[in-house]
Enzyme design. Structure first.
Site, short mmCIF file in Angstrom:
data_model
loop_
_atom_site.label_atom_id
_atom_site.label_comp_id
_atom_site.label_asym_id
_atom_site.label_seq_id
_atom_site.Cartn_x
_atom_site.Cartn_y
_atom_site.Cartn_z
N TYR A 86 -64.08 -13.12 -42.28
CA TYR A 86 -64.18 -13.55 -40.88
C TYR A 86 -62.85 -13.40 -40.12
O TYR A 86 -62.63 -14.09 -39.13
CB TYR A 86 -64.65 -15.01 -40.82
CG TYR A 86 -66.11 -15.19 -41.18
CD1 TYR A 86 -67.12 -14.70 -40.35
CD2 TYR A 86 -66.49 -15.83 -42.35
CE1 TYR A 86 -68.46 -14.85 -40.67
CE2 TYR A 86 -67.83 -16.00 -42.68
CZ TYR A 86 -68.80 -15.50 -41.83
OH TYR A 86 -70.13 -15.66 -42.14
N LYS A 95 -76.58 -18.36 -45.99
CA LYS A 95 -75.35 -19.15 -46.01
C LYS A 95 -75.54 -20.45 -46.81
O LYS A 95 -76.66 -20.82 -47.15
CB LYS A 95 -74.92 -19.42 -44.57
CG LYS A 95 -74.60 -18.13 -43.79
CD LYS A 95 -74.11 -18.45 -42.38
CE LYS A 95 -73.82 -17.19 -41.60
NZ LYS A 95 -73.27 -17.49 -40.24
N HIS A 153 -76.48 -14.71 -41.92
CA HIS A 153 -75.62 -13.74 -41.25
C HIS A 153 -76.33 -12.40 -41.15
O HIS A 153 -77.05 -12.03 -42.08
CB HIS A 153 -74.32 -13.55 -42.06
CG HIS A 153 -73.47 -12.41 -41.58
ND1 HIS A 153 -72.60 -12.54 -40.54
CD2 HIS A 153 -73.38 -11.12 -42.00
CE1 HIS A 153 -72.00 -11.36 -40.32
NE2 HIS A 153 -72.45 -10.49 -41.20
#
Ligand code: CMP
Length: 139
Positions: free
Chosen positions: A51, A11, A117
């Site tokens: 998301y 990220k 992630h």
């Protein structure tokens, strides 16, 4: 255990802090094969779509801003039991709860900015991988 695949993103916080190399070293040492990989930056629309499952959560606006503020490394990884083993390697979502030696324990700052992630199921790994990569980009 079948050979299977998971999807990961290093990220923006991990990229900003210069942790790409160290995290990839841990991924390689843990026995994952890199199927696809790129440095890319998500747009707001990308992050909102990726998301979407979290769109009603109070942290959603911060999550979208965080995930779009700079480049990420997106990758598809292959290994026996890839989804579960990768989640073990990265540790708990909240780095305060992550086991010693895990990627989040070593490199994540907070539950919001948690460095990496990992897909939570084989089905989501396939969806998330296809979000970022075309078939010709997978090796
Ligand atoms: P990840 O599990 O990769 O995908 C969802 C992300 O939402 C999660 O990592 C965090 O970056 C973020 N997130 C999850 N829970 C919270 C929370 N309680 N507060 C802020 N961000 C969160």
């Amino acid at each position: 255990m079948a050979t299977n695949r998971t999807f990961t993103m290093l990220k923006p916080d991990a990229v900003e802090k210069g942790h790409i190399g160290a995290i990839l070293e841990k991924i390689n040492t843990a026995g994952f094969r890199i199927v696809a990989m790129k440095l890319t930056q998500m747009t707001t629309a990308d992050a909102q779509a990726f998301y979407a499952i979290h769109k009603e959560r109070p942290f959603f606006p911060d999550l979208v801003e965080y995930m779009t503020r700079g480049p990420i490394v997106a990758a598809i990884l292959e290994k026996d039991n890839a989804v579960e083993d990768f989640r073990t390697l990265i540790g708990a979502t909240n780095p305060a709860d992550a086991a010693e030696g895990t990627i989040r324990k070593l490199y994540a700052a907070s539950i919001g900015e948690n460095a990496v992630h990992g897909s939570d199921s084989d089905e989501n790994a396939a969806i998330e991988g296809a979000f970022h990569f075309a078939g010709r980009d997978m090796f």
